[in-house]
Write an enzyme that holds these catalytic residues in place. Sequence first.
Site, short mmCIF file in Angstrom:
data_model
loop_
_atom_site.label_atom_id
_atom_site.label_comp_id
_atom_site.label_asym_id
_atom_site.label_seq_id
_atom_site.Cartn_x
_atom_site.Cartn_y
_atom_site.Cartn_z
N LYS A 148 5.82 24.57 0.41
CA LYS A 148 6.22 25.92 0.01
C LYS A 148 6.58 25.98 -1.47
O LYS A 148 6.40 26.99 -2.13
CB LYS A 148 7.41 26.39 0.85
CG LYS A 148 7.02 26.77 2.28
CD LYS A 148 8.21 27.29 3.04
CE LYS A 148 7.81 27.69 4.46
NZ LYS A 148 8.98 28.17 5.23
N HIS A 214 5.28 11.05 15.90
CA HIS A 214 6.01 10.56 14.73
C HIS A 214 6.17 9.04 14.76
O HIS A 214 6.38 8.40 13.73
CB HIS A 214 7.37 11.23 14.63
CG HIS A 214 7.74 11.61 13.22
ND1 HIS A 214 7.13 12.64 12.55
CD2 HIS A 214 8.65 11.08 12.36
CE1 HIS A 214 7.63 12.74 11.34
NE2 HIS A 214 8.56 11.80 11.18
N ARG A 217 3.53 7.61 12.67
CA ARG A 217 3.86 7.81 11.25
C ARG A 217 4.84 6.71 10.81
O ARG A 217 4.70 6.14 9.73
CB ARG A 217 4.46 9.20 11.07
CG ARG A 217 4.90 9.54 9.64
CD ARG A 217 5.21 11.04 9.57
NE ARG A 217 6.14 11.37 8.50
CZ ARG A 217 5.77 11.61 7.24
NH1 ARG A 217 4.51 11.51 6.88
NH2 ARG A 217 6.67 11.95 6.33
N HIS A 240 7.78 12.39 1.03
CA HIS A 240 9.24 12.47 1.00
C HIS A 240 9.72 13.03 -0.34
O HIS A 240 9.21 12.64 -1.39
CB HIS A 240 9.86 11.09 1.22
CG HIS A 240 9.70 10.58 2.61
ND1 HIS A 240 9.83 9.24 2.95
CD2 HIS A 240 9.43 11.22 3.78
CE1 HIS A 240 9.64 9.09 4.25
NE2 HIS A 240 9.40 10.27 4.77
N TYR A 249 12.60 2.58 6.13
CA TYR A 249 11.53 1.70 6.59
C TYR A 249 11.69 0.27 6.12
O TYR A 249 10.92 -0.61 6.52
CB TYR A 249 10.17 2.27 6.18
CG TYR A 249 9.90 3.59 6.86
CD1 TYR A 249 9.75 3.66 8.23
CD2 TYR A 249 9.87 4.78 6.13
CE1 TYR A 249 9.55 4.87 8.87
CE2 TYR A 249 9.67 6.00 6.75
CZ TYR A 249 9.51 6.03 8.12
OH TYR A 249 9.33 7.24 8.76
#
Length: 267
Positions: A148, A214, A217, A240, A249
Amino acid sequence: MIEEFERHLRGTNLSENTVTSYLFAVKQYSERYDTVTKRSLKEHKTWLIEHYRPKTVNLRIRAINCYLESVRKDAWKLSSVKVQQKAFLENVISEADYTYFKNCLKRDDNMLWYFVVRFLAATGARVSELVQIKVEHIKLGHLDLYSKGGKLRRIYIPKVLQEEALSWLNERGQESGFIFLNRFGERITTRGISGQLKKLAVKYGIDPAVVYPHSFRHRFAKSFLERCNDIAFLADLMGHESIETTRIYLRKTATEQRAIVDDVVDW
């Protein structure tokens, strides 16, 4: 109270989902209290903490604070609660289970779902992004998406996956358009993908708790860091906003932690 707040929200740039969520939160408050006072706000916050998880509590608090802003009661705004981060990743499919899962799907010639799993795990795409992939993107080797705020995120399709997918599409005679379609020729919904993955997990004897969009992912991120220790690059690939989000991670999964402890602790 609710009608006025809704008019206020409609005049903002908030998404429809956010508007709905904020209205629900304020309606929930109004069902418990007739008026807005400092005391009732604090009591409501305590009630939320007793009944919901911290992330949900903070979402409700943001909604109430938005309402307070709209009625010029900014001084009464509530503080958020601290979300305690776990020191490990939960319910992430292991590399072994991922390999087993995709091999089972390919063996059974269930190629649509084979590629659903492959694209999720090999691109790091969110399921909402996955359903936007077209033949044209595969030919190109990437998919560009804009947030956006106008920020560009490029999802790369690795060469091996690109060649395999093009061969599959050629076999089924598809030259263009969305690739993940249901039996009616319409795009599969994100809910449909989640539900089918659970059914397939049960079929192949994999814990359904680790088989959801997810999770793949997460698998992408974990596997990427094991092979390329560039967390800044991974943050870009994952889309991110902050590298701090990506740092999770670097942590072990609960299963990995257990294995290390069992292996190391011999005293």
